[in-house]
Design a protein around this motif. Structure first.
Motif, mmCIF file in Angstrom:
data_model
loop_
_atom_site.group_PDB
_atom_site.id
_atom_site.type_symbol
_atom_site.label_atom_id
_atom_site.label_comp_id
_atom_site.label_asym_id
_atom_site.label_seq_id
_atom_site.Cartn_x
_atom_site.Cartn_y
_atom_site.Cartn_z
ATOM 1 N N LYS A 3 0.914 -1.241 -0.026
ATOM 2 C CA LYS A 3 -0.142 -0.032 -0.052
ATOM 3 C C LYS A 3 0.943 1.426 0.108
ATOM 4 C CE LYS A 3 -4.200 1.882 2.199
ATOM 5 N NZ LYS A 3 -5.147 1.702 3.131
ATOM 6 N N GLU A 4 2.213 1.289 0.899
ATOM 7 C CA GLU A 4 2.719 2.274 0.790
ATOM 8 C C GLU A 4 3.419 2.679 -0.342
ATOM 9 O OE1 GLU A 4 3.233 -0.050 3.302
ATOM 10 O OE2 GLU A 4 2.308 0.654 4.921
ATOM 11 N N LEU A 5 4.078 1.659 -1.229
ATOM 12 C CA LEU A 5 4.749 1.513 -2.133
ATOM 13 C C LEU A 5 3.748 2.188 -3.310
ATOM 14 C CD1 LEU A 5 7.153 1.168 -3.979
ATOM 15 C CD2 LEU A 5 6.418 -1.307 -4.227
ATOM 16 N N SER A 6 2.541 1.485 -3.574
ATOM 17 C CA SER A 6 1.436 2.235 -4.377
ATOM 18 C C SER A 6 1.285 3.639 -4.215
ATOM 19 C CB SER A 6 0.297 1.404 -4.227
ATOM 20 O OG SER A 6 -0.494 1.736 -5.232
ATOM 21 N N ALA A 7 1.377 3.968 -3.211
ATOM 22 C CA ALA A 7 1.003 5.548 -2.664
ATOM 23 C C ALA A 7 2.299 6.514 -3.227
ATOM 24 C CB ALA A 7 0.570 5.862 -1.382
ATOM 25 N N ALA A 8 3.609 5.887 -2.777
ATOM 26 C CA ALA A 8 4.819 6.392 -3.232
ATOM 27 C C ALA A 8 4.810 6.603 -4.682
ATOM 28 C CB ALA A 8 5.740 5.733 -2.545
ATOM 29 N N LEU A 9 4.774 5.587 -5.230
ATOM 30 C CA LEU A 9 4.532 5.739 -6.939
ATOM 31 C C LEU A 9 3.699 7.003 -7.487
ATOM 32 C CD1 LEU A 9 5.344 1.827 -7.816
ATOM 33 C CD2 LEU A 9 6.846 3.765 -7.707
ATOM 34 N N LEU A 60 2.508 9.317 -6.079
ATOM 35 C CA LEU A 60 2.922 10.823 -5.536
ATOM 36 C C LEU A 60 4.013 11.175 -6.437
ATOM 37 C CD1 LEU A 60 2.811 13.311 -3.928
ATOM 38 C CD2 LEU A 60 4.020 11.944 -1.935
ATOM 39 N N ALA A 61 5.325 10.163 -6.745
ATOM 40 C CA ALA A 61 6.242 10.392 -7.373
ATOM 41 C C ALA A 61 6.093 10.812 -9.010
ATOM 42 C CB ALA A 61 7.086 9.106 -7.339
#
Length: 72
Positions: free
Chosen positions: A1-7, A9-10
């Protein structure tokens, strides 16, 4: 979930002409900060489970060490 949100946002930040890196190696926060310092990052965005839940990311200025929250 964090990785998806980070991607996500990136991607948004890159569309605004920002240079962005996302840690894909699952390093701990300390190692990520060391790497950010090594590559000369001006700012670091911290996006963990708490930040995602609150819809607020932490932005750390690498020179001053000051942090602020931004909406995501």
């Amino acid at each position: 979930k964090e990785l998806s949100a980070a991607l996500k946002l990136a991607d948004k930040l890159r569309k605004e002409n920002n240079s962005v890196e996302v840690d894909l190696m699952a390093r701990n926060v300390g190692k990520q900060m060391q790497y950010a310092d090594k590559i000369g990052a001006q700012n670091v965005i911290v996006l963990g489970p708490d930040e995602i839940k609150k819809k607020k990311a932490k932005v750390k200025d690498m020179k001053s060490g000051k942090e602020k929250s931004i909406g995501i």
